[in-house]
Design an enzyme around this catalytic site. Sequence first.
Site, mmCIF file in Angstrom:
data_model
loop_
_atom_site.group_PDB
_atom_site.id
_atom_site.type_symbol
_atom_site.label_atom_id
_atom_site.label_comp_id
_atom_site.label_asym_id
_atom_site.label_seq_id
_atom_site.Cartn_x
_atom_site.Cartn_y
_atom_site.Cartn_z
ATOM 1 N N ARG A 23 0.776 -1.245 0.000
ATOM 2 C CA ARG A 23 0.000 0.000 0.000
ATOM 3 C C ARG A 23 0.806 1.292 0.000
ATOM 4 N NH1 ARG A 23 -3.631 -1.789 4.823
ATOM 5 N NH2 ARG A 23 -1.614 -2.776 5.137
ATOM 6 N N ARG A 32 -4.959 -2.182 -6.963
ATOM 7 C CA ARG A 32 -5.781 -2.847 -5.939
ATOM 8 C C ARG A 32 -7.274 -2.553 -6.134
ATOM 9 N NH1 ARG A 32 -8.614 -4.735 -3.083
ATOM 10 N NH2 ARG A 32 -8.605 -5.244 -0.867
ATOM 11 N N ASP A 69 0.005 -14.018 0.039
ATOM 12 C CA ASP A 69 -0.087 -13.806 1.487
ATOM 13 C C ASP A 69 0.078 -15.141 2.189
ATOM 14 O OD1 ASP A 69 -0.915 -11.510 3.470
ATOM 15 O OD2 ASP A 69 -1.787 -13.367 4.210
ATOM 16 N N TYR A 145 -3.155 -17.535 13.275
ATOM 17 C CA TYR A 145 -4.279 -16.850 12.608
ATOM 18 C C TYR A 145 -5.477 -17.795 12.459
ATOM 19 C CZ TYR A 145 -1.281 -12.889 11.467
ATOM 20 O OH TYR A 145 -0.463 -11.788 11.556
HETATM 21 O O1 CP3 Z 1 6.529 -8.816 0.841
HETATM 22 C C1 CP3 Z 1 5.823 -8.650 -0.179
HETATM 23 O O2 CP3 Z 1 5.838 -7.586 -0.830
HETATM 24 C C2 CP3 Z 1 4.998 -9.806 -0.685
HETATM 25 C C3 CP3 Z 1 3.661 -9.863 -0.249
HETATM 26 C C4 CP3 Z 1 3.267 -10.219 1.174
HETATM 27 C C5 CP3 Z 1 2.023 -9.800 1.736
HETATM 28 N N1 CP3 Z 1 1.884 -10.393 2.948
HETATM 29 C C6 CP3 Z 1 1.063 -8.893 1.079
HETATM 30 C C7 CP3 Z 1 -0.029 -8.265 1.846
HETATM 31 C C8 CP3 Z 1 3.892 -11.029 2.114
HETATM 32 C C9 CP3 Z 1 5.262 -11.697 2.068
HETATM 33 C C10 CP3 Z 1 3.011 -11.140 3.237
HETATM 34 C C11 CP3 Z 1 3.302 -11.946 4.438
HETATM 35 C C12 CP3 Z 1 2.394 -11.890 5.588
HETATM 36 N N2 CP3 Z 1 1.031 -11.760 5.612
HETATM 37 C C13 CP3 Z 1 2.837 -12.060 6.933
HETATM 38 C C14 CP3 Z 1 4.272 -12.330 7.360
HETATM 39 C C15 CP3 Z 1 5.081 -11.104 7.421
HETATM 40 C C16 CP3 Z 1 4.669 -10.172 8.532
HETATM 41 O O3 CP3 Z 1 4.219 -9.063 8.200
HETATM 42 O O4 CP3 Z 1 4.854 -10.546 9.701
HETATM 43 C C17 CP3 Z 1 1.694 -11.971 7.760
HETATM 44 C C18 CP3 Z 1 1.671 -12.089 9.275
HETATM 45 C C19 CP3 Z 1 0.551 -11.793 6.911
HETATM 46 C C20 CP3 Z 1 -0.881 -11.706 7.324
HETATM 47 C C21 CP3 Z 1 -1.527 -10.453 6.895
HETATM 48 N N3 CP3 Z 1 -1.779 -10.093 5.589
HETATM 49 C C22 CP3 Z 1 -2.045 -9.435 7.732
HETATM 50 C C23 CP3 Z 1 -1.993 -9.420 9.243
HETATM 51 C C24 CP3 Z 1 -2.606 -8.459 6.895
HETATM 52 C C25 CP3 Z 1 -3.369 -7.227 7.313
HETATM 53 C C26 CP3 Z 1 -2.486 -6.146 7.772
HETATM 54 C C27 CP3 Z 1 -2.100 -5.299 6.608
HETATM 55 O O5 CP3 Z 1 -0.899 -4.966 6.482
HETATM 56 O O6 CP3 Z 1 -3.010 -4.935 5.863
HETATM 57 C C28 CP3 Z 1 -2.391 -8.873 5.546
HETATM 58 C C29 CP3 Z 1 -2.780 -8.154 4.304
HETATM 59 C C30 CP3 Z 1 -1.755 -7.908 3.261
HETATM 60 N N4 CP3 Z 1 -0.794 -8.809 2.859
HETATM 61 C C31 CP3 Z 1 -1.629 -6.723 2.478
HETATM 62 C C32 CP3 Z 1 -0.555 -6.936 1.594
HETATM 63 C C33 CP3 Z 1 -0.040 -6.006 0.538
HETATM 64 C C34 CP3 Z 1 -2.544 -5.503 2.568
HETATM 65 C C35 CP3 Z 1 -3.909 -5.823 2.017
HETATM 66 C C36 CP3 Z 1 -4.466 -4.812 1.045
HETATM 67 O O7 CP3 Z 1 -3.779 -4.430 0.080
HETATM 68 O O8 CP3 Z 1 -5.627 -4.428 1.233
#
Ligand code: CP3
Length: 341
Positions: A23, A32, A69, A145
């Site tokens: 984002r 998105r 994700d 989760y």
């Molecule tokens: O690193 C990258 O650029 C690749 C993409 C990637 C995403 N999530 C995209 C994402 C990767 C490697 C992840 C890993 C991920 N997802 C983890 C491990 C890393 C960490 O942050 O500890 C975890 C715990 C998640 C679970 C997750 N996904 C959560 C808790 C959330 C919501 C919080 C948030 O940041 O929005 C997500 C959503 C998410 N995953 C988004 C993105 C770009 C945002 C969603 C959106 O665009 O609306």
Amino acid sequence: MLRALAGEALPLPPVWLMRQAGRYLPEYRELRQRVPGFLDLCFTPELATEVTLQPVQRFGMDAAILFSDILVVAHGLGQEVQFREGEGPVLEPIRGAAELRRLSLDAFPGRVAPVFETVGRVAALLPGTTALIGFAGAPWTVASYMVEGGTSRDFATVKAWAFADPDGFGELIDRLVEATVIYLSGQIAAGAEVVQLFDSWSGVLPEPAFRRWVIAPTQRILRALRENHPKVPVIGFPRGAGLMYRAYFSESGVSALGLDSTVPPGIARKTLQSIGPVQGNLDPLMLLAGGAAMADSVMAIRRALGEGGFVFNLGHGIVPETPVEHVSELMSLLRQPLEPA
Ligand code: CP3
């Protein structure tokens, strides 16, 4: 990237950033809006490919990380997973044997197949000098989760299950070990050259549980992956592991270790880089701050870790408020040789 992960010290460290696609990028926010839900983006190979390439095209990182994700695995096993605007992930919680029985490994490869297609498309488009990183959540973090039903403040429900009924909870972990092996093997077969295991919540477990639910499942995944893919580097990221980082690195079988921002680089050099290559660990809020504070912190990390196997990264994911100019600033700092101390 591959040379650094093989332990070679390089004058300029290779760099990629956790959550480098996301984002904080205007082009991500624009794309998105073309899909209703976040998971639709993860499961549309054409769009996921474009998002994977966005940060590499803008900043020239040395690796692209697959856009997906960690909760895609829960979805692939048949659990209901939703991402709600401003709320994060919401899952239909798994709390015992009845819900566990509804998870299916048979349907799993088919349900995650679009992710493999994304990997194949990205691999075909990336220049040979940019590595392609695949990833999965580690079993403990994904289970947290799945059991809590979303992000948790205290992990009370998943810990209560793991501590009071380890055999029952172990069945969920077993299922996740199997799914993760299928998932990572599929990514490697499709063209991922490196994979990272995100254990974002490993740091909430006391020692015996850390060994059982973090180190042991990681060992099992590594053993299975290495049977078919002995040479693919695996980066383990046991965020928050503190004094357990050493045991994790020497016992889990990972090839390289991701450091969170609380690990002091000077101590990491002596106690962790002596075991193998490390990755990290600029505080993502330093990247948000930018300027002299960021530059000092980057230099301190490079000085401490640049003489061994080392990949520059953050200690956790980029935060959405990060100015894109700060990422450009970071990249230019990393392309300059270190001044003598
Ligand atoms: O690193 C990258 O650029 C690749 C993409 C990637 C995403 N999530 C995209 C994402 C990767 C490697 C992840 C890993 C991920 N997802 C983890 C491990 C890393 C960490 O942050 O500890 C975890 C715990 C998640 C679970 C997750 N996904 C959560 C808790 C959330 C919501 C919080 C948030 O940041 O929005 C997500 C959503 C998410 N995953 C988004 C993105 C770009 C945002 C969603 C959106 O665009 O609306």
